[in-house]
Design a protein around this motif. Structure first.
Motif, PDB file in Angstrom:
ATOM      1  N   PRO A  52       0.835  -1.216   0.000  1.00 18.13           N
ATOM      2  CA  PRO A  52       0.000   0.000   0.000  1.00 18.13           C
ATOM      3  C   PRO A  52       0.862   1.256   0.000  1.00 18.13           C
ATOM      4  N   ILE A  53       0.411   2.295  -0.722  1.00 19.11           N
ATOM      5  CA  ILE A  53       1.189   3.526  -0.850  1.00 19.11           C
ATOM      6  C   ILE A  53       0.434   4.762  -0.377  1.00 19.11           C
ATOM      7  N   GLY A  54      -0.816   4.607   0.069  1.00 19.49           N
ATOM      8  CA  GLY A  54      -1.566   5.754   0.561  1.00 19.49           C
ATOM      9  C   GLY A  54      -1.746   6.813  -0.518  1.00 19.49           C
ATOM     10  N   SER A  55      -1.691   8.070  -0.096  1.00 20.93           N
ATOM     11  CA  SER A  55      -2.016   9.190  -0.988  1.00 20.93           C
ATOM     12  C   SER A  55      -0.982   9.451  -2.075  1.00 20.93           C
ATOM     13  N   VAL A  56       0.124   8.713  -2.066  1.00 19.42           N
ATOM     14  CA  VAL A  56       1.053   8.803  -3.201  1.00 19.42           C
ATOM     15  C   VAL A  56       0.325   8.440  -4.501  1.00 19.42           C
ATOM     16  N   ALA A  57      -0.750   7.687  -4.394  1.00 20.31           N
ATOM     17  CA  ALA A  57      -1.551   7.322  -5.567  1.00 20.31           C
ATOM     18  C   ALA A  57      -2.058   8.553  -6.313  1.00 20.31           C
ATOM     19  N   LYS A  58      -2.180   9.673  -5.623  1.00 23.11           N
ATOM     20  CA  LYS A  58      -2.704  10.887  -6.250  1.00 23.11           C
ATOM     21  C   LYS A  58      -1.770  11.434  -7.333  1.00 23.11           C
ATOM     22  N   VAL A  59      -0.503  11.006  -7.314  1.00 22.30           N
ATOM     23  CA  VAL A  59       0.402  11.423  -8.394  1.00 22.30           C
ATOM     24  C   VAL A  59      -0.122  10.907  -9.727  1.00 22.30           C
ATOM     25  N   MET A  60      -0.594   9.669  -9.769  1.00 24.00           N
ATOM     26  CA  MET A  60      -1.157   9.133 -11.003  1.00 24.00           C
ATOM     27  C   MET A  60      -2.464   9.823 -11.370  1.00 24.00           C
ATOM     28  N   ASP A  67       8.583   1.707  -9.092  1.00 20.76           N
ATOM     29  CA  ASP A  67       7.493   2.069  -9.990  1.00 20.76           C
ATOM     30  C   ASP A  67       7.081   3.525  -9.807  1.00 20.76           C
ATOM     31  N   GLN A  68       7.012   3.981  -8.576  1.00 19.87           N
ATOM     32  CA  GLN A  68       6.579   5.352  -8.336  1.00 19.87           C
ATOM     33  C   GLN A  68       7.633   6.372  -8.747  1.00 19.87           C
ATOM     34  N   VAL A  69       8.889   5.980  -8.757  1.00 17.30           N
ATOM     35  CA  VAL A  69       9.931   6.865  -9.293  1.00 17.30           C
ATOM     36  C   VAL A  69       9.758   7.015 -10.800  1.00 17.30           C
ATOM     37  N   ILE A  70       9.403   5.932 -11.472  1.00 15.82           N
ATOM     38  CA  ILE A  70       9.106   6.011 -12.911  1.00 15.82           C
ATOM     39  C   ILE A  70       7.992   7.017 -13.171  1.00 15.82           C
ATOM     40  N   LEU A  71       6.911   6.912 -12.393  1.00 14.77           N
ATOM     41  CA  LEU A  71       5.776   7.818 -12.562  1.00 14.77           C
ATOM     42  C   LEU A  71       6.154   9.260 -12.233  1.00 14.77           C
ATOM     43  N   ALA A  72       6.880   9.461 -11.148  1.00 16.77           N
ATOM     44  CA  ALA A  72       7.262  10.815 -10.747  1.00 16.77           C
ATOM     45  C   ALA A  72       8.072  11.504 -11.839  1.00 16.77           C
ATOM     46  N   ARG A  73       8.989  10.780 -12.453  1.00 17.51           N
ATOM     47  CA  ARG A  73       9.791  11.368 -13.532  1.00 17.51           C
ATOM     48  C   ARG A  73       8.910  11.788 -14.702  1.00 17.51           C
ATOM     49  N   ALA A  74       7.920  10.947 -15.029  1.00 11.89           N
ATOM     50  CA  ALA A  74       7.010  11.277 -16.127  1.00 11.89           C
ATOM     51  C   ALA A  74       6.142  12.478 -15.773  1.00 11.89           C
ATOM     52  N   ALA A  75       5.640  12.520 -14.546  1.00 11.07           N
ATOM     53  CA  ALA A  75       4.764  13.617 -14.131  1.00 11.07           C
ATOM     54  C   ALA A  75       5.506  14.947 -14.115  1.00 11.07           C
ATOM     55  N   ASP A 107      -2.747   3.475   7.969  1.00 16.53           N
ATOM     56  CA  ASP A 107      -2.312   2.437   8.908  1.00 16.53           C
ATOM     57  C   ASP A 107      -1.596   1.310   8.174  1.00 16.53           C
ATOM     58  N   GLU A 108      -2.114   0.938   7.002  1.00 14.85           N
ATOM     59  CA  GLU A 108      -1.545  -0.180   6.255  1.00 14.85           C
ATOM     60  C   GLU A 108      -0.270   0.215   5.506  1.00 14.85           C
ATOM     61  N   ALA A 109      -0.222   1.448   5.015  1.00 13.57           N
ATOM     62  CA  ALA A 109       0.908   1.877   4.187  1.00 13.57           C
ATOM     63  C   ALA A 109       2.070   2.411   5.010  1.00 13.57           C
ATOM     64  N   GLY A 110       1.809   2.895   6.241  1.00 15.19           N
ATOM     65  CA  GLY A 110       2.858   3.571   6.981  1.00 15.19           C
ATOM     66  C   GLY A 110       3.148   4.925   6.351  1.00 15.19           C
ATOM     67  N   GLY A 111       4.356   5.431   6.582  1.00 16.61           N
ATOM     68  CA  GLY A 111       4.735   6.724   6.022  1.00 16.61           C
ATOM     69  C   GLY A 111       5.403   6.567   4.671  1.00 16.61           C
ATOM     70  N   ASN A 112       4.966   7.397   3.699  1.00 22.94           N
ATOM     71  CA  ASN A 112       5.479   7.316   2.331  1.00 22.94           C
ATOM     72  C   ASN A 112       5.761   8.708   1.786  1.00 22.94           C
ATOM     73  N   LEU A 113       6.793   8.800   0.994  1.00 28.87           N
ATOM     74  CA  LEU A 113       7.086  10.062   0.315  1.00 28.87           C
ATOM     75  C   LEU A 113       7.777   9.767  -1.011  1.00 28.87           C
ATOM     76  N   VAL A 114       7.213  10.281  -2.079  1.00 28.11           N
ATOM     77  CA  VAL A 114       7.913  10.310  -3.361  1.00 28.11           C
ATOM     78  C   VAL A 114       8.372  11.755  -3.532  1.00 28.11           C
ATOM     79  N   PHE A 115       9.650  11.954  -3.801  1.00 23.82           N
ATOM     80  CA  PHE A 115      10.227  13.292  -3.699  1.00 23.82           C
ATOM     81  C   PHE A 115      11.085  13.631  -4.916  1.00 23.82           C
ATOM     82  N   ALA A 116      11.298  14.926  -5.082  1.00 22.50           N
ATOM     83  CA  ALA A 116      12.220  15.443  -6.094  1.00 22.50           C
ATOM     84  C   ALA A 116      13.051  16.535  -5.446  1.00 22.50           C
ATOM     85  N   SER A 117      14.323  16.573  -5.815  1.00 27.50           N
ATOM     86  CA  SER A 117      15.238  17.511  -5.172  1.00 27.50           C
ATOM     87  C   SER A 117      16.237  18.024  -6.196  1.00 27.50           C
ATOM     88  N   HIS A 118      16.654  19.262  -6.022  1.00 23.29           N
ATOM     89  CA  HIS A 118      17.705  19.852  -6.861  1.00 23.29           C
ATOM     90  C   HIS A 118      19.044  19.747  -6.138  1.00 23.29           C
TER      91      HIS A 118
END
Length: 448
Positions: free
Chosen positions: A128-136, A251-259, A303-314
């Motif tokens: 489970p990834i929680g609200s990271v799904a909102k990137v898609m 997988d979510q890094v692939i999506l983040a790069r595309a977004a 509760d199921e996903a715990g803490g998640n962060l997909v991030f971008a940094s310079h």
């Protein structure tokens, strides 16, 4: 009559004849090469002139015999020289691969645009990834309804069904943004509400607006994941609230790069806050914005996903500004604040360590890397005009591209004969010295 006096001859004295005056003439020395013979003789010819004489005679005879052919031979254009190099198609930056402080639990993935994957950790099984799904969700909306510049996009009008959906989610403690019947949200407003305070009800509203139903929108989300090569991802709701919406850090890094290719998406996720109708100011849940160069992208916690962060940094290294994209998933914690605090600590450690190892390294020093050879066998070495330096980390494999030009017959010192390029850096290849012209004999006797 008295007897004649005897004649005496000495090697060191003059001959004395009775009745004559002594002579002062000294016997001439023996002939030696290069010496002058007294008594009117001419100087002896030097030995090297005597050695050259047969060669010159042979050349003259050859020219006479060949006639016009000799003239043609002597005036023919010279063939181009050849260049060979020993530069490989790829090289590794010297040193052992860095050991980054990957999280002890959960999973992580980190890559740098233009350089490649620096590493990852943990399980590759979907979770489970929680609200990271909102990137898609945002990715599909912007794909179907592109925005550029300061465009606000089409208007979404809040319906009674949208208000009912909002109210049905309150009891479960979901992330929400209040809406009212008749409220008008631009596409940009809705995306800001989706990505900053992570409004689950806005995810549902956008899905229905785009596809007519949430089910139809989910079909689009999963099709987009397949198109992007996200092989371990499955979306069962557009908000990520359901634990059946699962994915992996890679997988979510692939999506983040595309977004991030959408400038509007990158601008929205970097906002610390925004203004929308009815609720006014909304704040971004991503507390890492501005820390270690972070400019996005999305938090997620259940509760199921715990803490998640997909991030971008310079990250700036020398004159290069790099973009790091990563994900840290499934960090433990009793509630959302603890879960997100834990994931933020892990991300900060990774970014700090990465900044220490990603720097400029010498990939190709100014050592000889090839040679130029003429048709008559003369050679000169070739080397980079300056060291080829690239940004990366030890152990990174860097592709090299060598472009050469055909050297002319007359090769000069420091002549440019090509380039070698890596990671956007280009260095000239130059000759070390000039090459002498061919001899007359080679010109006369050449067959090609």
């Amino acid at each position: 009559m008295s007897a004649a006096a005897p004649v005496t001859v000495s090697a060191k004295s003059a001959v004395t004849v009775p009745g004559t005056r002594p002579s002062s003439v000294t016997p001439p020395p023996p002939d030696r090469p290069g010496s002058t013979v007294y008594g009117g003789q001419h100087p002896a010819a030097p030995a090297r002139r005597r050695r050259r004489l047969p060669v010159l005679i042979a050349l003259v005879l050859l020219v006479v015999l060949l006639g016009g052919g000799a003239t043609l031979q002597l005036t023919r254009s010279l063939p181009a020289a050849t260049l060979t190099t020993s530069i490989a198609a790829s090289m590794k930056i010297p040193g052992a691969a860095p050991e980054l402080p990957w999280p002890a639990t959960g999973s992580a993935e980190l890559m740098i645009e233009g350089l490649g994957r620096i590493g990852g950790s943990g399980s590759t099984a979907a979770a489970p990834i929680g609200s990271v799904a909102k990137v898609m969700t945002a990715y599909v909306i912007l794909r179907d309804h592109p925005l550029s510049g300061a465009e606000e996009g089409p208007t979404l009008t809040v319906t009674a069904a949208d208000v009912a959906d909002f109210e049905s989610r309150i009891a479960s403690g979901q992330s929400l943004v209040q809406v009212e019947v008749g409220e008008r949200l631009t596409e940009r407003d809705a995306l800001e509400a989706l990505m900053l305070p992570s409004a689950n009800n806005i995810a549902h509203q956008l899905a229905v607006w785009d596809a007519g139903s949430e089910e139809a929108f989910l079909t689009k989300m999963n099709a987009a994941a397949e198109d992007l090569g996200m092989k371990n991802t499955n979306y069962t709701d557009p908000s990520g609230y359901l634990p059946t919406t699962t994915s992996t850090a890679p997988d979510q890094v692939i999506l983040a790069r595309a977004a991030l290719k959408s400038a509007v998406f990158a601008e929205i996720v970097a906002l610390p806050e925004a203004e929308i109708p009815v609720v006014g100011t909304i704040k971004n849940y991503n507390d890492l914005l501005g820390v270690n160069g972070v400019f996005g992208i999305k938090t997620g916690s259940t509760d199921e996903a715990g803490g998640n962060l997909v991030f971008a940094s310079h990250l700036t290294v020398g004159s290069r500004k790099l973009t790091l994209v990563g994900a840290v998933f499934n960090q433990p914690g009793a509630q959302t604040p603890q879960q997100l605090a834990k994931v933020n600590r892990e991300v900060k450690k990774l970014l700090t360590a990465t900044a220490k190892v990603v720097k400029e390294y010498t990939l190709l020093p100014t050592d000889p890397v090839g040679q130029v050879e003429t048709a008559w066998g003369a050679t000169t070495t070739v080397r980079p005009a300056q060291a080829l330096k690239v940004v990366g980390w030890p152990g990174l494999t860097v592709p090299l591209k060598v472009t050469t030009t055909t050297p002319s017959a007359e090769v000069t010192a420091a002549q440019s004969v090509g380039t070698v390029q890596a990671s956007g850096v280009r260095v000239e290849l130059r000759t070390d010295s000039a090459i002498a012209s061919p001899s007359v004999w080679w010109r006369l006797t050449r067959t090609s």
